[in-house]
Structures are given as structure tokens and as C-alpha cells.
Design an enzyme around this catalytic site. Structure first.
Site, short mmCIF file in Angstrom:
data_model
loop_
_atom_site.label_atom_id
_atom_site.label_comp_id
_atom_site.label_asym_id
_atom_site.label_seq_id
_atom_site.Cartn_x
_atom_site.Cartn_y
_atom_site.Cartn_z
N ARG A 1 3.40 10.23 -2.72
CA ARG A 1 3.20 8.80 -2.44
C ARG A 1 3.95 8.37 -1.19
O ARG A 1 3.47 7.54 -0.41
CB ARG A 1 3.66 7.96 -3.65
CG ARG A 1 2.60 7.88 -4.75
CD ARG A 1 3.15 7.24 -6.02
NE ARG A 1 3.77 5.95 -5.82
CZ ARG A 1 3.27 4.78 -6.25
NH1 ARG A 1 2.11 4.76 -6.87
NH2 ARG A 1 3.94 3.67 -6.07
N ARG B 1 -1.57 2.47 11.88
CA ARG B 1 -1.31 1.22 12.61
C ARG B 1 -0.67 1.50 13.98
O ARG B 1 -0.96 0.80 14.94
CB ARG B 1 -0.39 0.29 11.79
CG ARG B 1 -1.09 -0.41 10.65
CD ARG B 1 -2.00 -1.53 11.16
NE ARG B 1 -2.60 -2.22 10.02
CZ ARG B 1 -3.83 -1.97 9.55
NH1 ARG B 1 -4.61 -1.07 10.16
NH2 ARG B 1 -4.29 -2.62 8.51
N HIS C 1 -3.37 2.17 16.21
CA HIS C 1 -4.07 0.93 16.58
C HIS C 1 -3.32 0.18 17.69
O HIS C 1 -3.89 -0.64 18.39
CB HIS C 1 -4.21 0.00 15.36
CG HIS C 1 -5.16 0.54 14.33
ND1 HIS C 1 -5.02 0.28 12.98
CD2 HIS C 1 -6.25 1.33 14.46
CE1 HIS C 1 -5.98 0.90 12.33
NE2 HIS C 1 -6.75 1.54 13.20
N SER D 1 14.37 10.62 -2.06
CA SER D 1 15.49 11.49 -2.43
C SER D 1 16.20 12.05 -1.21
O SER D 1 17.40 12.30 -1.25
CB SER D 1 14.97 12.66 -3.27
OG SER D 1 14.04 13.42 -2.49
N SER E 1 8.55 4.32 -7.37
CA SER E 1 7.57 3.29 -6.98
C SER E 1 8.16 2.18 -6.12
O SER E 1 7.58 1.80 -5.10
CB SER E 1 6.92 2.67 -8.22
OG SER E 1 6.07 3.60 -8.82
N GLU F 1 8.81 3.40 -2.64
CA GLU F 1 7.57 3.65 -1.89
C GLU F 1 6.91 2.33 -1.47
O GLU F 1 6.42 2.20 -0.34
CB GLU F 1 6.62 4.50 -2.75
CG GLU F 1 7.15 5.93 -2.93
CD GLU F 1 7.02 6.47 -4.35
OE1 GLU F 1 6.17 5.97 -5.11
OE2 GLU F 1 7.80 7.39 -4.71
N ASP G 1 5.12 -1.99 7.67
CA ASP G 1 4.26 -3.09 8.15
C ASP G 1 5.07 -4.14 8.92
O ASP G 1 4.59 -4.72 9.90
CB ASP G 1 3.50 -3.74 6.99
CG ASP G 1 2.22 -2.99 6.64
OD1 ASP G 1 1.78 -2.16 7.46
OD2 ASP G 1 1.65 -3.24 5.56
O1 LIG Z 1 4.90 11.46 -4.92
C1 LIG Z 1 6.00 11.02 -5.13
C2 LIG Z 1 6.25 10.24 -6.36
O2 LIG Z 1 5.18 10.02 -7.17
C3 LIG Z 1 7.56 9.64 -6.72
O3 LIG Z 1 7.46 8.34 -7.21
C4 LIG Z 1 7.09 11.18 -4.11
O4 LIG Z 1 6.85 10.24 -3.09
C5 LIG Z 1 7.12 12.61 -3.56
O5 LIG Z 1 7.39 13.50 -4.60
C6 LIG Z 1 8.16 12.76 -2.46
O6 LIG Z 1 9.45 12.47 -2.95
P1 LIG Z 1 10.56 11.91 -2.01
O7 LIG Z 1 10.62 12.85 -0.82
O8 LIG Z 1 11.82 11.93 -2.81
O9 LIG Z 1 10.16 10.52 -1.57
#
Ligand SMILES: O=C([C@H](O)CO)[C@H](O)[C@H](O)COP(=O)(O)O
Length: 185
Positions: A46, A57, A60, A88, A149, A152, A160
Site C-alpha cells: 500500500r 502528479r 503532470h 517501518s 493504514s 499510508e 498531495d
Molecule cells: O502493504 C502494506 C500494508 O498493507 C501495511 O498496512 C505496507 O505498505 C507494505 O508492507 C510496506 O510496508 P512498509 O515499508 O513498512 O510501509
């Protein structure tokens, strides 16, 4: 709780993150992006999706931006910038990519919860974002949301906001940027 009540709580959590992000760190990243020839964005899962949106962007805005691992991604050269988004700061594939970028003379920026993580320590520029990593046992940050979440979501909104800062600095508006939007879709 109903879905919209959860939604309100998610928005509330995001609002709380704003005061915990440094404008000074953000400005360093903005300036580095503006002075770099090519920009590479990397992230896993994610976190990687958020990076892809940011790269789009930047394209763009006329910036030479690439997503690490895509078929058409260019080569990183000295003085290019690699931006790694990792809650992490310990995701193994990203540690290797950061090391490789450093060995090629690139500048590494880390967007992470943990500046003292392996990726954070390799980075020249660090943006510390609040939130919990995917393994919530490694953080005391309070969120109702699962895994990473909140981090992210904060990352995509932060990206943005950076775009808006660029638009201000470069005198761009949405109409000019839309001229570069994909039209084979
Ligand atoms: O996919 C992920 C996840 O669903 C956690 O909420 C993470 O973004 C992915 O595993 C990468 O981890 P990090 O490098 O620790 O952001």
C-alpha cells in the site's frame, strides 16, 4: 458503529497528524525535487500505491519522475533523487534499493514513521510522518485502523500537499497540468 462514523473517526485521525509533520523537512524535500534531474519513487504494498500516485502528479507537473520496478523506469544517476515511502523503514527490498541508490551517488529521501530505522539511517532527507507501522506491537501510536493504514493515508495526503506547494512555486494550475494527463484511456 456505522460506516460513516468510522469515516468521521478516520478523518479525525488524519486531522491530528497535521500538527505532527515538519514544514522544514517538507521544504527540504520540495527543494531537492526541484533541483534534481530525475526523481524515483519506491514503496512496497500500500505504501507503494501512494508513491505511484505521487509520481503520476509529478509527471503532470513536467518533472522526470519514475516508479522503481516499472518496465519503463530509467536508470538512476549521480545527483538523482530516490524517495522511499516506508512506515517501518525496514522493508528488505527497499533497504537494498536505498543502498544501491546511495552507491550510485543518488540522494535518498525517506518518508517514514521511524527516522532511526535502517532506511531512515541511510537517507539524506527524512520526513517523519505519524502513525503506526503494520506491526502495531512496535508502536504506541493510537489508531482505530488496522496495520499501517493511518500512515499510508497520511502519506498520500502529504504527497498531495507537496504537489500543491510545487504548483505554488512553479506557478502551475490544474488546467496546465491536465494538458499532460494520459489521453489514451
Ligand atoms: O502493504 C502494506 C500494508 O498493507 C501495511 O498496512 C505496507 O505498505 C507494505 O508492507 C510496506 O510496508 P512498509 O515499508 O513498512 O510501509
Amino acid at each position: 458503529m456505522q460506516t460513516t462514523q468510522y469515516l468521521a473517526e478516520v478523518v479525525e485521525e488524519l486531522t491530528r497528524t497535521v500538527g505532527l509533520i515538519s514544514d522544514e523537512e517538507a521544504e527540504k524535500l520540495v527543494n531537492k525535487i526541484l533541483e534534481s534531474k530525475k526523481i524515483f519513487v519506491a514503496g512496497a504494498g500500500r505504501s507503494g500505491f501512494m508513491g505511484k500516485s505521487f509520481a503520476m502528479r509529478m509527471m503532470h507537473m513536467g518533472i522526470d519522475a519514475y516508479v522503481v520496478g516499472e518496465t519503463v523506469t530509467a536508470n538512476l544517476e549521480k545527483d538523482d533523487l530516490l524517495i522511499i515511502g516506508s512506515g517501518s523503514g525496514e522493508t528488505k527490498t527497499l533497504v537494498s534499493i536505498a543502498e544501491k541508490a546511495k552507491s550510485l551517488g543518488g540522494t535518498v529521501a525517506a518518508v517514514t514513521i521511524f527516522p532511526n530505522s535502517t532506511i531512515g539511517k541511510l537517507a539524506d532527507i527524512i520526513i517523519k510522518l505519524p502513525g503506526s507501522p503494520k506491526d502495531q506491537s512496535e508502536s504506541e501510536y493510537k489508531t482505530i485502523q488496522p496495520m499501517g493504514s493511518l500512515f499510508e493515508q497520511t502519506m498520500i495526503i502529504f504527497y498531495d500537499a507537496l504537489i500543491l506547494r510545487f504548483m505554488e512555486k512553479k506557478g502551475l494550475d490544474s488546467t496546465k497540468m491536465y494538458g499532460k494527463h494520459a489521453n489514451l484511456e
